[in-house]
Motif scaffolding. Structure first.
Motif, PDB file in Angstrom:
ATOM      1  N   UNK A 186       6.773   8.232  -6.283  1.00 47.88           N
ATOM      2  CA  UNK A 186       7.657   9.216  -5.322  1.00 47.88           C
ATOM      3  C   UNK A 186       6.813  10.344  -4.918  1.00 47.88           C
ATOM      4  N   UNK A 187       5.357  10.389  -5.009  1.00 47.81           N
ATOM      5  CA  UNK A 187       4.497  11.415  -4.640  1.00 47.81           C
ATOM      6  C   UNK A 187       3.910  11.061  -3.265  1.00 47.81           C
TER       7      UNK A 187
ATOM      8  N   UNK B 170      -6.191   9.048  -6.261  1.00 44.98           N
ATOM      9  CA  UNK B 170      -6.308  10.418  -5.522  1.00 44.98           C
ATOM     10  C   UNK B 170      -5.260  11.314  -6.313  1.00 44.98           C
ATOM     11  N   UNK B 171      -5.558  12.526  -6.204  1.00 39.31           N
ATOM     12  CA  UNK B 171      -4.803  13.690  -6.595  1.00 39.31           C
ATOM     13  C   UNK B 171      -3.822  13.903  -5.912  1.00 39.31           C
ATOM     14  N   UNK B 172      -2.331  13.624  -6.556  1.00 37.50           N
ATOM     15  CA  UNK B 172      -1.420  13.629  -5.361  1.00 37.50           C
ATOM     16  C   UNK B 172      -1.039  15.087  -4.977  1.00 37.50           C
ATOM     17  N   UNK B 173      -0.212  15.318  -3.829  1.00 35.40           N
ATOM     18  CA  UNK B 173       0.046  16.482  -3.264  1.00 35.40           C
ATOM     19  C   UNK B 173       1.608  16.438  -3.950  1.00 35.40           C
ATOM     20  N   UNK B 174       2.005  16.757  -5.028  1.00 34.83           N
ATOM     21  CA  UNK B 174       3.291  16.530  -5.382  1.00 34.83           C
ATOM     22  C   UNK B 174       4.082  17.916  -4.964  1.00 34.83           C
ATOM     23  N   UNK B 175       5.437  17.607  -4.632  1.00 35.61           N
ATOM     24  CA  UNK B 175       6.235  18.517  -4.182  1.00 35.61           C
ATOM     25  C   UNK B 175       6.876  19.403  -5.200  1.00 35.61           C
ATOM     26  N   UNK B 176       6.857  18.835  -6.406  1.00 32.46           N
ATOM     27  CA  UNK B 176       6.908  19.617  -7.751  1.00 32.46           C
ATOM     28  C   UNK B 176       6.050  19.172  -8.804  1.00 32.46           C
TER      29      UNK B 176
ATOM     30  N   UNK C 248       3.729   8.901   2.912  1.00 32.82           N
ATOM     31  CA  UNK C 248       4.681  10.102   3.369  1.00 32.82           C
ATOM     32  C   UNK C 248       5.871   9.161   4.116  1.00 32.82           C
ATOM     33  N   UNK C 249       5.337   8.289   4.721  1.00 29.49           N
ATOM     34  CA  UNK C 249       6.406   7.586   5.701  1.00 29.49           C
ATOM     35  C   UNK C 249       7.368   6.751   4.441  1.00 29.49           C
ATOM     36  N   UNK C 250       6.874   6.267   3.511  1.00 25.08           N
ATOM     37  CA  UNK C 250       7.757   5.438   2.363  1.00 25.08           C
ATOM     38  C   UNK C 250       8.676   6.714   1.819  1.00 25.08           C
TER      39      UNK C 250
ATOM     40  N   UNK D 190       0.859  -1.092   0.122  1.00 24.62           N
ATOM     41  CA  UNK D 190      -0.051  -0.040   0.089  1.00 24.62           C
ATOM     42  C   UNK D 190       0.897   1.314   0.049  1.00 24.62           C
ATOM     43  N   UNK D 191       0.590   2.010  -0.983  1.00 26.29           N
ATOM     44  CA  UNK D 191       1.388   3.567  -1.018  1.00 26.29           C
ATOM     45  C   UNK D 191       0.669   4.548  -0.967  1.00 26.29           C
ATOM     46  N   UNK D 192      -0.587   4.584  -0.422  1.00 22.13           N
ATOM     47  CA  UNK D 192      -1.480   5.550  -0.408  1.00 22.13           C
ATOM     48  C   UNK D 192      -1.780   6.141   1.212  1.00 22.13           C
TER      49      UNK D 192
END
Length: 463
Positions: A257-258, A223-229, A51-53, A44-46
């Motif tokens: 990576x998001x 979901x819409x990612x909250x990307x850093x860039x 954020x921990x990953x 699971x990456x959601x």
């Protein structure tokens, strides 16, 4: 004289859906007087796990944490008061606020032991728990960079604790053991990650229209990612992420990576085509074939029954079944009962709505994943006659929206169907399994002698 150890029950499941059946499985285990093992995926990456990953790497731990906390016993424990057990359950299930600044403020209150969550938790346990929370807090501060700040939004305290314990011990299994001990999970019940690892393992889905979807979050509840860039092209996006100092390897897939902290399991769009296959990938998108956790294989070697629980077919069950070693173990005739508890409704993964999965489709997906686990050919397809090697019984509900069950078709495949009673809760549009009916169905299927007399209960069990 030496005694023969009673063979156990192995349950394949994900997190939230199967948590509703924990009392059912515990009752069956108690009546059978045998061990019980839960096999939980770590892909699971959601949610807050993303954020921990991103910052620490490591496996997706949310489903493992939720099962351990759900297993806190209700029966009296001389080492704990009822109020302390309730407080520990609330503590490890607690999520910080969605607002990032408020979340950080509350986190500091918890770390500094000034939060009301600590009420009713004994001093010894409080300081033990707090030591690992302080450790993860220190690790967060160490990793603070201008390009990367840890986002506490909606973070699970239990997930933060497990990560701190894993980083301290260097072992995910040790972190699970520690949380199990704090939660007083009984020794006869194990929670086993499908892969024993300190690394992140992502999955990819291949659809029947030849397209692919990368990452469990995107497969199950995008979901819409909250990307850093945010950059327009994938190449530029990769380069932008390479400037961020986090746990991701340079050049790895941007979609992995998001941050995917916010998502909803409601109102999901249909997939454009059916899922045909799930496989694991490395950070660059190349297929890998990881082995199963050796303790999972040990549990299967000593099992009298396997239960495929309700939940997401392709992101909760298949990622555990497709691992090397699992298919071979499942196919052994020493496991007499291989029981699929069919979902009460189809979801995003078992659609699209124009082609909803039938019970046979669920069985075929499990058999295909198990066959791929055994074969060097990653596209191996089982013969229909082989389905019964992996599923011998199917328990299902019947009503509006439930997957279609063709009993005659499944009987020809050697699979017995048992229809049980369901109920609706509140305004829900789908049926839920009635606990007593499901316990009865499992015990009749697995041969509990006392259950025979209950078969005459009307509207409860039909097989």
């Amino acid at each position: 004289m030496p005694t023969t150890k009673t063979k156990g029950i192995v349950v394949f499941s994900g997190g939230s859906a199967a948590n509703n059946l924990v009392d059912v499985f515990s009752t069956v285990r108690e009546n059978k007087k045998c061990p019980l093992s839960y096999v939980i995926p770590i892909s699971d990456n959601g949610g807050s796990s993303s954020e921990l990953i991103r910052v620490f790497g490591g496996p997706g731990i949310g489903d493992v944490r939720s099962r351990l906390v759900r297993l806190i016993p209700d029966d009296p424990d001389p080492s704990q008061t009822d109020s302390e057990k309730a407080a520990i359950k609330i503590f490890f299930n607690h999520r910080l606020p969605k607002d990032a600044e408020l979340a950080k403020q509350e986190w500091l209150q918890i770390v500094e032991a000034n939060h009301a969550l600590w009420t009713n938790i004994s001093t010894a346990k409080k300081e033990l728990i707090r030591s690992f929370l302080n450790m993860i807090n220190f690790e967060i501060l160490k990793r603070l960079r201008p390009s990367s700040t840890f986002d506490f939004s909606s973070a699970s305290i239990g997930n933060l604790f497990l990560t701190g314990a894993r980083l301290f011990s260097g072992s995910f299994e040790s972190a699970i053991y520690l949380l199990s001990s704090i939660c007083s999970v009984p020794s006869h019940t194990l929670v086993l990650p499908a892969i024993s690892t300190n690394h992140t393992h992502h999955i990819r889905a291949g659809l029947s229209n030849s397209t692919t979807i990368t990452g469990q979050n995107s497969i199950s509840h995008p979901s819409v990612p909250s990307p850093l860039e945010q950059t327009p092209s994938e190449h530029e996006e990769t380069e932008a992420h390479d400037l961020i100092e986090d746990a991701n390897l340079p050049g790895s897939l941007p979609t992995l990576r998001k941050q995917y902290i916010t998502f909803s399991k409601q109102g999901e769009e249909d997939l454009p085509a059916r899922i045909e296959r799930i496989w694991y990938i490395n950070p660059y998108g190349q297929e890998i074939r990881p082995p199963a956790n050796p303790r999972v294989l040990e549990a299967l070697d000593a099992a009298q029954a396997v239960i495929y629980s309700i939940g997401s077919l392709y992101t909760s069950l298949i990622p555990s079944i497709t691992l090397k070693g699992v298919g071979e173990a499942l196919s052994r005739p020493s496991i007499r009962h291989k029981i699929l508890i069919l979902n009460s409704t189809n979801d995003r993964e078992t659609g699209p709505s124009s082609q909803p999965f039938s019970a046979r489709d669920f069985v075929a997906a499990i058999a295909k994943a198990a066959t791929e686990s055994k074969s060097k050919d990653v596209h191996a397809v089982p013969e229909k006659a082989e389905y019964k090697m992996y599923v011998t019984h199917l328990i299902h509900l019947q009503g509006p929206g439930t997957p279609r069950v063709d009993k005659e078709e499944l009987a020809e495949l050697g699979i017995e169907c048992i229809k049980v009673y369901g109920r609706r809760v509140g305004d829900e549009q789908f049926l839920r399994y009635d606990e007593k009916a499901l316990i009865q169905a499992l015990e009749v299927t697995m041969g509990r002698r006392e259950a025979r007399s209950e078969r005459s209960r009307r509207n409860t069990l039909e097989g």
